[in-house]
Scaffold this motif. Structure first.
Motif, PDB file in Angstrom:
ATOM      1  N   VAL A   1      -7.126   7.984   0.533  1.00 42.30           N
ATOM      2  CA  VAL A   1      -5.952   8.708   1.025  1.00 42.30           C
ATOM      3  C   VAL A   1      -4.814   7.700   1.153  1.00 42.30           C
ATOM      4  O   VAL A   1      -4.932   6.715   1.885  1.00 42.30           O
ATOM      5  CB  VAL A   1      -6.218   9.359   2.403  1.00 42.30           C
ATOM      6  N   SER A   2      -3.722   7.930   0.448  1.00 38.67           N
ATOM      7  CA  SER A   2      -2.594   7.007   0.534  1.00 38.67           C
ATOM      8  C   SER A   2      -1.607   7.453   1.599  1.00 38.67           C
ATOM      9  O   SER A   2      -1.518   8.639   1.948  1.00 38.67           O
ATOM     10  CB  SER A   2      -1.879   6.910  -0.820  1.00 38.67           C
ATOM     11  N   MET A   3      -0.844   6.510   2.102  1.00 33.94           N
ATOM     12  CA  MET A   3       0.198   6.842   3.066  1.00 33.94           C
ATOM     13  C   MET A   3       1.289   7.679   2.405  1.00 33.94           C
ATOM     14  O   MET A   3       1.889   8.545   3.047  1.00 33.94           O
ATOM     15  CB  MET A   3       0.777   5.543   3.653  1.00 33.94           C
ATOM     16  N   GLU A   4       1.500   7.444   1.132  1.00 33.37           N
ATOM     17  CA  GLU A   4       2.481   8.240   0.392  1.00 33.37           C
ATOM     18  C   GLU A   4       2.067   9.708   0.356  1.00 33.37           C
ATOM     19  O   GLU A   4       2.906  10.610   0.519  1.00 33.37           O
ATOM     20  CB  GLU A   4       2.620   7.700  -1.036  1.00 33.37           C
TER      21      GLU A   4
ATOM     22  N   GLU B   1       0.674  -0.191   9.963  1.00 34.86           N
ATOM     23  CA  GLU B   1       0.778  -1.640   9.826  1.00 34.86           C
ATOM     24  C   GLU B   1       0.894  -2.037   8.353  1.00 34.86           C
ATOM     25  O   GLU B   1       0.044  -1.685   7.537  1.00 34.86           O
ATOM     26  CB  GLU B   1      -0.458  -2.302  10.454  1.00 34.86           C
ATOM     27  N   ASN B   2       1.957  -2.761   8.010  1.00 35.78           N
ATOM     28  CA  ASN B   2       2.200  -3.157   6.628  1.00 35.78           C
ATOM     29  C   ASN B   2       2.014  -4.649   6.371  1.00 35.78           C
ATOM     30  O   ASN B   2       1.997  -5.078   5.223  1.00 35.78           O
ATOM     31  CB  ASN B   2       3.622  -2.767   6.216  1.00 35.78           C
ATOM     32  N   LYS B   3       1.868  -5.444   7.435  1.00 30.87           N
ATOM     33  CA  LYS B   3       1.750  -6.893   7.272  1.00 30.87           C
ATOM     34  C   LYS B   3       0.318  -7.370   7.457  1.00 30.87           C
ATOM     35  O   LYS B   3      -0.257  -8.009   6.574  1.00 30.87           O
ATOM     36  CB  LYS B   3       2.679  -7.605   8.259  1.00 30.87           C
TER      37      LYS B   3
ATOM     38  N   GLU C   1      -3.860  -3.460  -1.804  1.00 29.49           N
ATOM     39  CA  GLU C   1      -2.597  -2.842  -2.220  1.00 29.49           C
ATOM     40  C   GLU C   1      -1.717  -2.436  -1.045  1.00 29.49           C
ATOM     41  O   GLU C   1      -0.538  -2.149  -1.226  1.00 29.49           O
ATOM     42  CB  GLU C   1      -2.889  -1.616  -3.085  1.00 29.49           C
ATOM     43  N   LYS C   2      -2.320  -2.367   0.149  1.00 34.39           N
ATOM     44  CA  LYS C   2      -1.608  -1.950   1.361  1.00 34.39           C
ATOM     45  C   LYS C   2      -0.937  -0.591   1.172  1.00 34.39           C
ATOM     46  O   LYS C   2       0.214  -0.380   1.574  1.00 34.39           O
ATOM     47  CB  LYS C   2      -0.587  -3.011   1.795  1.00 34.39           C
ATOM     48  N   LYS C   3      -1.692   0.328   0.587  1.00 33.22           N
ATOM     49  CA  LYS C   3      -1.177   1.683   0.393  1.00 33.22           C
ATOM     50  C   LYS C   3      -2.172   2.750   0.814  1.00 33.22           C
ATOM     51  O   LYS C   3      -1.788   3.870   1.117  1.00 33.22           O
ATOM     52  CB  LYS C   3      -0.748   1.897  -1.061  1.00 33.22           C
ATOM     53  N   TYR C   4      -3.483   2.388   0.841  1.00 33.41           N
ATOM     54  CA  TYR C   4      -4.508   3.381   1.172  1.00 33.41           C
ATOM     55  C   TYR C   4      -4.946   3.243   2.632  1.00 33.41           C
ATOM     56  O   TYR C   4      -5.165   2.138   3.135  1.00 33.41           O
ATOM     57  CB  TYR C   4      -5.711   3.247   0.239  1.00 33.41           C
TER      58      TYR C   4
END
Length: 365
Positions: A282-285, A183-185, A228-231
């Motif tokens: 833990v990041s999605m990247e 989920e990014n939103k 940040e919507k990355k972790y």
């Protein structure tokens, strides 16, 4: 302390028919009895009692309806092959309930009294604990604010209630990896909010993202941090783990992640087996890069309902990440078999996690 209270018991005059264990589902059937205790400011928690399961009568102005001041827990009772009834780490649930209470400005409950009430309630309704493989008795303790008042402030009156529901096997057709939409939103929670408390609003706010996942034919949502919507934070209503190049990694508790009891048990079990477990950001990247390099070996969620839920695929933006060829990994399978075995009394319990519910002589009103 618990010994200062006498839990009164009023038995139901008529017992409900038991549902067929083959079609229990989740949270649809409820036992004959419930536990209730009241809180009044100046008097504290009082009148602990087991009564027939029944509707509540509440004033429309009760603060729970307007400001959502509530907390809850979820745990299970299991029937063993030799017909004993076991609870899994119930003291952890009541400790966490009080941590949620503190965050939501609800008075703490006596944890010893709460556990004694739970044991007595399960003993009274022990015939409701199903025996079919994978089934259990789901237990829902919760607290609601009951003061009739529309001012925004902590309430002066509350009810602590425990209800119970026989539930079917989470994996009726066998344990299978699920597909997860990143989920990014929408966000589940942020540090400083109520994410680490088990309160109803956290779950209401998750429903919209789950609708989107359902439309795209994905089972659950993977929540990212709200800043940040990355972790990575949680998956659905579960904690999440990754096996990367032999190491087990899970997001560290940060104030917005629920301190799951199955999460804690999983970490303790993995360390007991001598595996390396790291709690960190833990990041999605990082997960995507580990997948691309072939180092992402497994992923799974942990929670009361499923215990261990293997993950076979993530969809992150337009990138599809397949985990372990979409199959359950050896670590997830071993964890599931071992923890469920301990819960059912079929495996050794080196940690003394299970608590047996003894036959009790309870004072009946």
């Amino acid at each position: 302390m618990a010994e200062e209270h006498t839990i009164q018991v009023e038995l139901a005059s008529e017992r409900k028919p038991k549902p067929n264990e083959d079609g229990l589902g989740f949270g649809r059937h409820f036992t004959d009895h419930m536990f209730i205790m009241d809180y009044t400011e100046g008097k504290g928690w009082h009148d602990p009692r087991i009564v027939p399961y029944q509707p509540l009568s509440l004033d429309p102005s009760c603060m729970i309806f307007h400001y959502g001041q509530s907390v809850f827990e979820g745990l299970k009772a299991y029937r063993t092959e030799d017909d004993r009834i076991l609870l899994f780490r119930p003291t952890q649930n009541f400790q966490r309930l009080n941590r949620s209470n503190d965050r939501m400005c609800i008075p703490a409950v006596d944890e010893d009294l709460a556990l004694e009430a739970l044991k007595q309630l399960v003993a009274v309704d022990k015939e409701w604990v199903p025996s079919a493989e994978g089934t259990s008795l789901y237990i829902r303790p919760f607290i609601i604010s009951t003061e009739p008042f529309l001012g925004v402030a902590p309430a002066h009156n509350y009810k602590f209630i425990i209800i119970m529901s026989p539930v079917g096997s989470y994996y009726a057709e066998g344990i299978k990896p699920v597909k997860i939409l990143v989920e990014n939103k929408f966000v589940r929670a942020v540090a400083g909010g109520t994410g680490e408390a088990k309160t109803g609003g956290n779950y209401a706010s998750s429903l919209k993202a789950q609708e989107v996942a359902d439309e795209k034919k994905y089972s659950q949502v993977l929540w990212l941090d709200g800043v940040e919507k990355k972790y990575i934070e949680e998956v659905g209503s579960m904690n999440v783990f990754f096996k990367i190049n032999g190491e087990i990694v899970t997001p560290a508790l940060n104030g917005s992640i629920l301190d799951g009891i199955t999460r804690k048990s999983t970490i303790e079990m993995l360390k007991h087996w001598g595996m390396k477990v790291t709690e960190r950001r833990v990041s999605m990247e990082e997960i995507y890069e580990a997948s691309q390099s072939g180092q992402l070996e497994e992923s799974f969620g942990t929670g009361t309902a499923a215990v261990i839920s293997p993950i076979g695929e993530f969809l992150w933006e337009d990138r599809k990440i397949v985990v372990n060829n979409g199959e359950i990994g050896s670590t997830a399978k071993k964890l599931y078999d071992t923890i469920t075995g301990i819960q059912r009394g079929a495996e050794p319990d080196p940690f003394n996690w299970v608590v047996e519910v003894e036959e009790q002589s309870v004072p009946v009103k």
